[in-house]
Design an enzyme around this catalytic site. Structure first.
Site, PDB file in Angstrom:
ATOM      1  N   HIS A  59       0.822  -1.207   0.000  1.00  0.00           N
ATOM      2  CA  HIS A  59       0.000   0.000   0.000  1.00  0.00           C
ATOM      3  C   HIS A  59       0.859   1.260   0.000  1.00  0.00           C
ATOM      4  O   HIS A  59       0.524   2.244  -0.676  1.00  0.00           O
ATOM      5  CB  HIS A  59      -0.918  -0.002   1.224  1.00  0.00           C
ATOM      6  N   LYS A 101      -7.491  13.870  -6.806  1.00  0.00           N
ATOM      7  CA  LYS A 101      -6.891  12.562  -6.590  1.00  0.00           C
ATOM      8  C   LYS A 101      -7.986  11.553  -6.273  1.00  0.00           C
ATOM      9  O   LYS A 101      -9.040  11.916  -5.751  1.00  0.00           O
ATOM     10  CB  LYS A 101      -5.877  12.611  -5.435  1.00  0.00           C
ATOM     11  N   GLU A 103      -8.444   7.627  -4.376  1.00  0.00           N
ATOM     12  CA  GLU A 103      -7.802   6.615  -3.547  1.00  0.00           C
ATOM     13  C   GLU A 103      -8.819   5.566  -3.140  1.00  0.00           C
ATOM     14  O   GLU A 103     -10.023   5.793  -3.178  1.00  0.00           O
ATOM     15  CB  GLU A 103      -7.177   7.246  -2.293  1.00  0.00           C
ATOM     16  N   SER A 104      -8.309   4.432  -2.703  1.00  0.00           N
ATOM     17  CA  SER A 104      -9.176   3.335  -2.276  1.00  0.00           C
ATOM     18  C   SER A 104      -9.228   3.242  -0.762  1.00  0.00           C
ATOM     19  O   SER A 104      -8.295   3.632  -0.060  1.00  0.00           O
ATOM     20  CB  SER A 104      -8.643   2.010  -2.833  1.00  0.00           C
ATOM     21  N   HIS A 105     -10.342   2.726  -0.269  1.00  0.00           N
ATOM     22  CA  HIS A 105     -10.469   2.306   1.119  1.00  0.00           C
ATOM     23  C   HIS A 105     -11.248   0.995   1.128  1.00  0.00           C
ATOM     24  O   HIS A 105     -12.242   0.834   1.838  1.00  0.00           O
ATOM     25  CB  HIS A 105     -11.146   3.384   1.964  1.00  0.00           C
ATOM     26  N   GLN A 251      -9.994   2.675  10.882  1.00  0.00           N
ATOM     27  CA  GLN A 251      -9.958   3.972  11.530  1.00  0.00           C
ATOM     28  C   GLN A 251     -11.367   4.456  11.865  1.00  0.00           C
ATOM     29  O   GLN A 251     -12.342   4.034  11.266  1.00  0.00           O
ATOM     30  CB  GLN A 251      -9.267   4.992  10.611  1.00  0.00           C
ATOM     31  N   SER A 324      -4.935   7.139  13.290  1.00  0.00           N
ATOM     32  CA  SER A 324      -6.032   7.985  13.745  1.00  0.00           C
ATOM     33  C   SER A 324      -6.247   9.120  12.751  1.00  0.00           C
ATOM     34  O   SER A 324      -5.296   9.674  12.199  1.00  0.00           O
ATOM     35  CB  SER A 324      -5.730   8.547  15.133  1.00  0.00           C
ATOM     36  N   GLN A 325      -7.493   9.478  12.564  1.00  0.00           N
ATOM     37  CA  GLN A 325      -7.865  10.399  11.495  1.00  0.00           C
ATOM     38  C   GLN A 325      -7.782  11.863  11.930  1.00  0.00           C
ATOM     39  O   GLN A 325      -7.473  12.188  13.076  1.00  0.00           O
ATOM     40  CB  GLN A 325      -9.283  10.076  11.041  1.00  0.00           C
ATOM     41  N   ASN A 547      -3.594   5.815  -6.938  1.00  0.00           N
ATOM     42  CA  ASN A 547      -3.477   4.856  -5.856  1.00  0.00           C
ATOM     43  C   ASN A 547      -3.502   3.453  -6.460  1.00  0.00           C
ATOM     44  O   ASN A 547      -4.080   3.234  -7.521  1.00  0.00           O
ATOM     45  CB  ASN A 547      -4.645   5.061  -4.885  1.00  0.00           C
ATOM     46  N   SER A 549      -4.437  -0.519  -5.266  1.00  0.00           N
ATOM     47  CA  SER A 549      -5.010  -1.402  -4.257  1.00  0.00           C
ATOM     48  C   SER A 549      -4.970  -2.827  -4.792  1.00  0.00           C
ATOM     49  O   SER A 549      -5.747  -3.188  -5.679  1.00  0.00           O
ATOM     50  CB  SER A 549      -6.451  -1.001  -3.931  1.00  0.00           C
TER      51      SER A 549
END
Length: 742
Positions: A59, A101, A103-105, A251, A324-325, A547, A549
């Protein structure tokens, strides 16, 4: 771990075999552990090993994809920031830049969908914020298993609520995206979030640390044990039936804290008080500090006991890798620290000096003044080992045929209604209406009104200049043909922008694939990257970042190979941007395209019939498609189109039905042929546009006229006559039913 206080040298705790075993537990290989020992000139201690395991994870380190990503074009006269910064940025004129941008989660959302999706939104907002840009819009590309599955409905509901919760509360509109369903995503849903931001060019800030002696400040929320190893570990491992045990790695987000952080950082940037700014994402302080140091060619010292904690007695390694966010890291000159902290206090944002910039080139970690970790920053960031992919075309049996939903033979009426009611084509309004898409007063076209979202650049002073954004990706077509399917994804995104008159300026992507150590996944990834690169070169646009993944698979198998692309373009006059729905009775309807026939290969109709993957997708000439895109884009920019909609999944009849449903107006259409390829075939470069006959007829073939409350189509010897109300019932109910739960 142990240290020698007198000379600061680090010694490792445990025997060599114990450390090696621990490295393997953390996801490193034997060879990587040996390389770490060689580069350090000693064995790492456990804190250092934890940091290496995250920074050298897939990652963060892009071990299996970094070499491939070099194929992407990066040059453009409009490019301001490209790969290497937190987000890409392009010049949109008037002294403004657009940052964006995707991105993946994915893995966190598969484990805890609400928080996984919510923090995915929070993270992508901070990527754009780190450039000094105000986030103005979010788009989400989502993939789930079949909606009749209890797990898929659970994930869908949680993800949509998480996106709505965070985006609505933080005050950034969710303006678009896409949702697809396929059983290959049953265990591994995909949650890809894209953010767009606007900034004045002179106020942009970089992430490279500079100025030995400058202070390093941590801004925002308290640091806790939530998310330890979250994105970096979860995104580098397969999921299995015990994935709920990994929930502590997901998170927890607080959008109200993020809103304060955004406004605070924007004021600090506007006042030019920051030397550098970086968000805390995957791997937390370890990643952000190391990246800032490596980019600036300097070192950074961190004192972990200065980090404000949510939970007492956290170990140094926990503080360094916590995800932590709602946290940002910044570099400030000593003389300006008081001014920075005063502004933070006014915004009720916590600001703490946690370290300083040095000349050592090292990331050094101290615990109450005791040196507990020391690693060259460039070793962590730039010298992660990379691997050659060894690809092999997968068997077609890797992805079984879908379950049949449409019996053959079926008449046009049954075919169209079944397509309109299919999960991949039905109305997305039940999802959109959970999002606030108007907050910020920039949204010109709402979700579902047009093929791309349109947002004003400077609504206070200019109601004309706007940016258009869209996302796209079709995993089933990429599975059939990774190269052509990826080219199609880029061209489809460009087609969405063309429909609103936008000139494409740049592309961001998220590469969602299976385990790259398997030959078939490596083959898919390599061919998809080449397709994206070639399509971007043909359009003349750069890839500004993105990103990767990987490892999206479970014991049930891999996801469909899913490169998701997000594209941003410039709209010179937002007032001329047409909607997708028919707008005026009596307007001529024109079919615009590159010529030739569309194909049923890997089409939505073939999927509904239960047909498996074809050997390949139909060939096409990207140059011909790009010429058609320019023709439609120019017509939209001139304001001569009342509506514009591209022919995508489901083919021409579905596109006509969507134009009618979105505009609330029917149509009378006559086509030369009843061939299924003409009616339901798919392929890039086709559009349905409407407007005054004299203005739109030169664009292509006039096939009908707008009017009435029915869709009437005569195709060769076959005919179709459907009321809009009947189509709307089929189109509007499936997703609402899925969101209603089990």
């Amino acid at each position: 771990m142990k240290a020698r206080p007198r000379n600061g040298a680090i010694t490792a705790a445990g025997s060599p075999d114990q450390l090696r075993d621990r490295a393997l537990e953390l996801g490193l290989t034997n060879a990587e552990f040996d390389l770490i020992c060689e580069k350090l000139g000693r064995r790492p201690n456990e804190l250092e090993l934890a940091i290496f395991s995250l920074l050298w994870s897939e990652h963060c380190g892009y071990k299996h994809s970094r070499r491939l990503l070099r194929r992407f074009p990066r040059a453009s006269s409009r490019l301001v920031f490209g790969p290497g910064e937190n987000a890409g940025a392009v010049d949109v004129g008037g002294g403004f830049v657009a940052a964006f941008k995707i991105e993946s989660h994915n893995h966190p959302s598969a484990i805890e969908p609400f928080q996984g999706a919510a923090t995915g939104v929070g993270g992508i907002l901070r990527d754009v914020l780190a450039l000094g840009a105000r986030p103005i819009a979010v788009l989400d590309s989502l993939r789930f298993g079949e909606p009749d599955s209890a797990r898929s409905r659970y994930l869908l509901d949680g993800v949509v609520r998480g996106i709505a919760h965070y985006g609505n509360a933080v005050g950034v509109p969710t303006v678009g995206g896409e949702i697809y369903f396929d059983r290959a995503y049953e265990q591994n849903c995909l949650v890809n979030a894209m953010c767009v931001g606007i900034a004045r060019r002179e106020q942009l800030v970089r992430s490279a640390a500079a100025g030995p002696g400058n202070r390093v400040l941590l801004l925002g929320a308290l640091t806790g044990r939530d998310g330890i190893g979250g994105a970096s570990v979860l995104a580098s491992a397969d999921l299995d039936e015990s994935d709920t045990d990994k929930r502590p790695s997901v998170q927890i987000g607080d959008p109200f804290e993020e809103k304060k952080l955004i406004e605070c950082c924007l004021e600090l940037v506007e006042r030019r008080l920051l030397v550098a700014l970086q968000d805390l994402g995957a791997a937390g302080l370890s990643s952000s500090a190391a990246e800032m140091a490596a980019k600036g060619g300097v070192g950074i010292d961190i004192e972990v006991r200065r980090v404000p904690l949510r939970e007492p007695e956290m170990e140094p390694f926990e503080i360094m890798i916590s995800e932590s966010q709602e946290r940002m890291l910044c570099v400030v000159e000593p003389a300006r620290v008081d001014e920075v902290t005063a502004i933070c206090a006014r915004h009720e944002v916590r600001a703490t000096i946690v370290g300083q910039v040095t000349t050592t080139g090292q990331l050094r970690v101290f615990d109450n003044g005791r040196l507990v970790g020391e690693i060259p920053a460039r070793l962590l960031v730039d010298e992660c080992p990379t691997y050659e992919l060894r690809g092999e075309r997968p068997p077609r049996s890797l992805y079984p045929p879908p379950r049949p939903r449409l019996d053959a033979p079926a008449d046009l009426r049954q075919q169209l209604l079944t397509l309109l009611g299919s999960p991949n084509l039905c109305s997305r309004l039940p999802v959109y209406e959970q999002y606030d898409w108007l907050v910020g007063s920039r949204t010109v076209l709402r979700p579902g009104e047009a093929d791309a979202a349109v947002l004003l650049v400077d609504p206070e002073h200019d109601s004309r200049r706007a940016v258009a954004v869209a996302t796209d990706g079709n995993g089933w077509r990429v599975a059939a043909d990774p190269y052509r399917g990826s080219v199609e994804a880029v061209l489809e995104c460009a087609a969405n922008l063309a429909c609103v008159g936008a000139t494409p300026l740049g592309l961001t992507n998220c590469l969602n694939f299976g385990n790259p150590e398997r030959p078939w996944a490596a083959w898919q990834l390599e061919h998809a990257v080449q397709g994206l690169a070639d399509a971007c070169r043909a359009l003349g646009i750069p890839v500004v970042g993105g990103n990767v993944s990987l490892y999206n698979e479970s014991e049930r198998g891999p996801i469909l190979p899913s490169p998701i692309v997000g594209m941003l373009g410039l709209v010179e006059d937002a007032a001329n941007a047409p909607r997708a729905g028919f707008a005026r009775e009596g307007d001529a309807i024109v079919l615009v395209g590159p010529g030739g026939r569309r194909s049923l290969a890997a089409s939505e109709l073939s999927r509904l019939r239960g047909e498996g993957l074809p050997e390949a997708l139909a060939e096409f000439d990207p140059g011909d498609v790009i010429e058609v895109l320019a023709r439609v884009r120019d017509a939209a920019r001139q304001g001569i189109l009342a509506s514009a909609h591209d022919v995508a999944e489901g083919g021409l009849l579905v596109a006509l039905a969507e134009c009618a449903l979105l505009g609330g107006l029917g149509a009378e259409v006559e086509l030369d042929s009843a061939a299924e390829e003409e009616l339901f075939g798919e392929g890039p470069g086709w559009f349905v546009v409407s407007g005054p006959r004299h203005a739109v007829a030169p664009l292509g073939q006039v096939i009908g006229v707008v009017g009435d409350e029915r869709l009437r189509v005569r195709a060769g010897r076959e005919s179709l006559d459907l009321a809009l109300d009947e189509m709307r019932v089929a189109w509007s109910t499936p997703l609402a039913a899925a969101l209603a739960g089990p």
